[in-house]
Design a protein around this motif. Sequence first.
Motif, PDB file in Angstrom:
ATOM      1  N   THR A 164      11.266  28.189  27.544  1.00  0.00           N
ATOM      2  CA  THR A 164      10.102  28.269  26.677  1.00  0.00           C
ATOM      3  C   THR A 164      10.174  27.167  25.627  1.00  0.00           C
ATOM      4  OG1 THR A 164      11.143  29.767  25.098  1.00  0.00           O
ATOM      5  CG2 THR A 164      10.022  30.779  26.961  1.00  0.00           C
ATOM      6  N   GLU A 199      13.507  32.873  37.941  1.00  0.00           N
ATOM      7  CA  GLU A 199      13.392  34.045  37.055  1.00  0.00           C
ATOM      8  C   GLU A 199      13.698  33.703  35.602  1.00  0.00           C
ATOM      9  OE1 GLU A 199      14.601  35.417  41.140  1.00  0.00           O
ATOM     10  OE2 GLU A 199      15.458  33.998  39.736  1.00  0.00           O
ATOM     11  N   VAL A 200      14.309  32.554  35.373  1.00  0.00           N
ATOM     12  CA  VAL A 200      14.676  32.131  34.019  1.00  0.00           C
ATOM     13  C   VAL A 200      13.687  31.053  33.582  1.00  0.00           C
ATOM     14  CG1 VAL A 200      16.480  31.122  32.581  1.00  0.00           C
ATOM     15  CG2 VAL A 200      17.102  32.605  34.491  1.00  0.00           C
ATOM     16  N   GLU A 201      12.897  31.375  32.594  1.00  0.00           N
ATOM     17  CA  GLU A 201      11.852  30.471  32.130  1.00  0.00           C
ATOM     18  C   GLU A 201      12.281  29.773  30.846  1.00  0.00           C
ATOM     19  OE1 GLU A 201       7.400  30.802  30.146  1.00  0.00           O
ATOM     20  OE2 GLU A 201       8.379  32.593  30.919  1.00  0.00           O
ATOM     21  N   CYS A 246      19.115  44.567  32.466  1.00  0.00           N
ATOM     22  CA  CYS A 246      19.153  43.690  31.292  1.00  0.00           C
ATOM     23  C   CYS A 246      20.551  43.682  30.678  1.00  0.00           C
ATOM     24  CB  CYS A 246      18.118  44.136  30.272  1.00  0.00           C
ATOM     25  SG  CYS A 246      18.006  43.030  28.848  1.00  0.00           S
ATOM     26  N   LYS A 267      15.610  48.960  34.454  1.00  0.00           N
ATOM     27  CA  LYS A 267      15.396  47.673  33.800  1.00  0.00           C
ATOM     28  C   LYS A 267      16.407  47.467  32.682  1.00  0.00           C
ATOM     29  CE  LYS A 267      10.502  47.093  34.778  1.00  0.00           C
ATOM     30  NZ  LYS A 267       9.162  47.010  34.220  1.00  0.00           N
ATOM     31  N   ASN A 291      13.560  32.525  28.435  1.00  0.00           N
ATOM     32  CA  ASN A 291      12.992  33.854  28.609  1.00  0.00           C
ATOM     33  C   ASN A 291      13.634  34.457  29.844  1.00  0.00           C
ATOM     34  OD1 ASN A 291      11.499  36.134  29.095  1.00  0.00           O
ATOM     35  ND2 ASN A 291       9.529  35.171  28.756  1.00  0.00           N
ATOM     36  N   LEU A 292      14.417  35.519  29.657  1.00  0.00           N
ATOM     37  CA  LEU A 292      15.135  36.150  30.755  1.00  0.00           C
ATOM     38  C   LEU A 292      14.377  37.328  31.338  1.00  0.00           C
ATOM     39  CD1 LEU A 292      18.690  36.131  29.170  1.00  0.00           C
ATOM     40  CD2 LEU A 292      17.643  34.412  30.646  1.00  0.00           C
ATOM     41  N   GLY A 293      13.190  37.565  30.830  1.00  0.00           N
ATOM     42  CA  GLY A 293      12.413  38.712  31.297  1.00  0.00           C
ATOM     43  C   GLY A 293      12.652  39.934  30.426  1.00  0.00           C
ATOM     44  N   CYS A 294      13.905  40.223  30.144  1.00  0.00           N
ATOM     45  CA  CYS A 294      14.244  41.385  29.310  1.00  0.00           C
ATOM     46  C   CYS A 294      14.404  40.984  27.847  1.00  0.00           C
ATOM     47  CB  CYS A 294      15.505  42.066  29.814  1.00  0.00           C
ATOM     48  SG  CYS A 294      16.991  41.040  29.735  1.00  0.00           S
ATOM     49  N   CYS A 295      14.630  39.699  27.614  1.00  0.00           N
ATOM     50  CA  CYS A 295      14.790  39.203  26.254  1.00  0.00           C
ATOM     51  C   CYS A 295      14.669  37.682  26.272  1.00  0.00           C
ATOM     52  CB  CYS A 295      16.138  39.617  25.653  1.00  0.00           C
ATOM     53  SG  CYS A 295      17.551  38.937  26.538  1.00  0.00           S
ATOM     54  N   ARG A 307      22.890  41.625  32.786  1.00  0.00           N
ATOM     55  CA  ARG A 307      22.628  40.197  32.650  1.00  0.00           C
ATOM     56  C   ARG A 307      23.169  39.678  31.323  1.00  0.00           C
ATOM     57  NH1 ARG A 307      17.029  38.148  34.742  1.00  0.00           N
ATOM     58  NH2 ARG A 307      18.307  36.319  34.928  1.00  0.00           N
TER      59      ARG A 307
END
Length: 99
Positions: free
Chosen positions: A84, A80-82, A11, A7, A90-94, A14
Amino acid sequence: MMNSASKQIDCSQRLKVLADETRLAVLKLLMNGPKHVREIKAVLGLEQSLLSHHLQVLRQAKFVIAQRDGKAVLYHLASEVEVTTGNALNLGCCVLLFN
Protein backbone atom coordinates in the motif's frame (compact mmCIF):
# COMPACT_ATOMS: atom_id res chain seq x y z
CA MET A 1 -16.49 -20.49 3.89
CA MET A 2 -14.16 -19.36 6.66
CA ASN A 3 -15.73 -18.21 9.93
CA SER A 4 -14.46 -15.38 12.12
CA ALA A 5 -12.60 -17.72 14.51
CA SER A 6 -10.80 -19.39 11.58
CA LYS A 7 -9.75 -15.99 10.22
CA GLN A 8 -8.35 -14.99 13.64
CA ILE A 9 -6.35 -18.21 13.88
CA ASP A 10 -5.03 -17.72 10.36
CA CYS A 11 -4.10 -14.12 11.17
CA SER A 12 -2.35 -15.06 14.41
CA GLN A 13 -0.39 -17.80 12.64
CA ARG A 14 0.69 -15.36 9.92
CA LEU A 15 1.75 -12.80 12.52
CA LYS A 16 3.82 -15.46 14.33
CA VAL A 17 5.75 -15.98 11.09
CA LEU A 18 6.43 -12.24 10.98
CA ALA A 19 7.59 -12.10 14.59
CA ASP A 20 11.10 -12.75 13.26
CA GLU A 21 13.10 -9.64 12.29
CA THR A 22 14.84 -11.43 9.41
CA ARG A 23 11.55 -12.42 7.78
CA LEU A 24 10.29 -8.87 8.17
CA ALA A 25 13.48 -7.60 6.53
CA VAL A 26 12.97 -9.98 3.59
CA LEU A 27 9.40 -8.73 3.09
CA LYS A 28 10.57 -5.13 3.27
CA LEU A 29 13.16 -5.83 0.54
CA LEU A 30 10.56 -7.49 -1.66
CA MET A 31 8.21 -4.52 -1.34
CA ASN A 32 10.45 -2.77 -3.89
CA GLY A 33 10.16 -5.62 -6.37
CA PRO A 34 11.35 -9.18 -6.97
CA LYS A 35 14.84 -10.12 -5.82
CA HIS A 36 17.15 -13.05 -6.48
CA VAL A 37 18.36 -15.01 -3.47
CA ARG A 38 21.89 -13.65 -3.94
CA GLU A 39 20.55 -10.07 -3.76
CA ILE A 40 18.65 -10.78 -0.54
CA LYS A 41 21.70 -12.55 0.91
CA ALA A 42 23.99 -9.62 0.04
CA VAL A 43 21.73 -7.02 1.65
CA LEU A 44 20.96 -8.99 4.81
CA GLY A 45 24.38 -10.61 5.17
CA LEU A 46 22.97 -14.02 6.09
CA GLU A 47 24.40 -17.48 5.60
CA GLN A 48 22.76 -19.30 2.68
CA SER A 49 21.26 -22.03 4.90
CA LEU A 50 19.70 -19.53 7.31
CA LEU A 51 18.25 -17.43 4.49
CA SER A 52 16.85 -20.57 2.83
CA HIS A 53 15.12 -21.49 6.08
CA HIS A 54 13.49 -18.05 6.40
CA LEU A 55 12.41 -18.07 2.75
CA GLN A 56 10.87 -21.51 3.19
CA VAL A 57 8.86 -20.31 6.19
CA LEU A 58 7.68 -17.27 4.20
CA ARG A 59 6.71 -19.50 1.26
CA GLN A 60 4.76 -21.90 3.49
CA ALA A 61 2.89 -18.96 5.05
CA LYS A 62 2.09 -17.70 1.53
CA PHE A 63 3.91 -14.40 1.95
CA VAL A 64 6.33 -14.98 -0.93
CA ILE A 65 6.51 -16.97 -4.15
CA ALA A 66 9.67 -18.54 -5.56
CA GLN A 67 10.15 -18.56 -9.31
CA ARG A 68 12.96 -20.32 -11.15
CA ASP A 69 15.04 -17.86 -13.20
CA GLY A 70 17.64 -19.94 -15.02
CA LYS A 71 19.94 -21.34 -12.34
CA ALA A 72 18.79 -18.72 -9.81
CA VAL A 73 15.57 -18.36 -7.84
CA LEU A 74 13.62 -15.12 -7.94
CA TYR A 75 11.40 -14.24 -4.98
CA HIS A 76 8.46 -11.88 -5.00
CA LEU A 77 5.55 -11.05 -2.73
CA ALA A 78 2.53 -13.30 -3.07
CA SER A 79 -0.61 -11.81 -4.58
CA GLU A 80 -2.31 -12.05 -1.15
CA VAL A 81 0.17 -9.47 0.16
CA GLU A 82 -0.64 -6.00 -1.11
CA VAL A 83 1.88 -3.15 -0.97
CA THR A 84 0.00 0.00 0.00
CA THR A 85 1.00 3.63 -0.09
CA GLY A 86 3.11 4.81 2.80
CA ASN A 87 5.51 1.85 2.88
CA ALA A 88 2.99 -0.67 4.25
CA LEU A 89 1.88 -4.22 3.55
CA ASN A 90 -1.79 -5.14 3.69
CA LEU A 91 -1.94 -8.76 4.86
CA GLY A 92 -5.71 -8.98 4.75
CA CYS A 93 -6.00 -9.35 8.52
CA CYS A 94 -3.88 -6.31 9.32
CA VAL A 95 -1.55 -3.72 7.81
CA LEU A 96 2.17 -3.63 8.60
CA LEU A 97 3.79 -0.23 8.34
CA PHE A 98 7.57 -0.08 7.85
CA ASN A 99 9.64 2.94 8.85
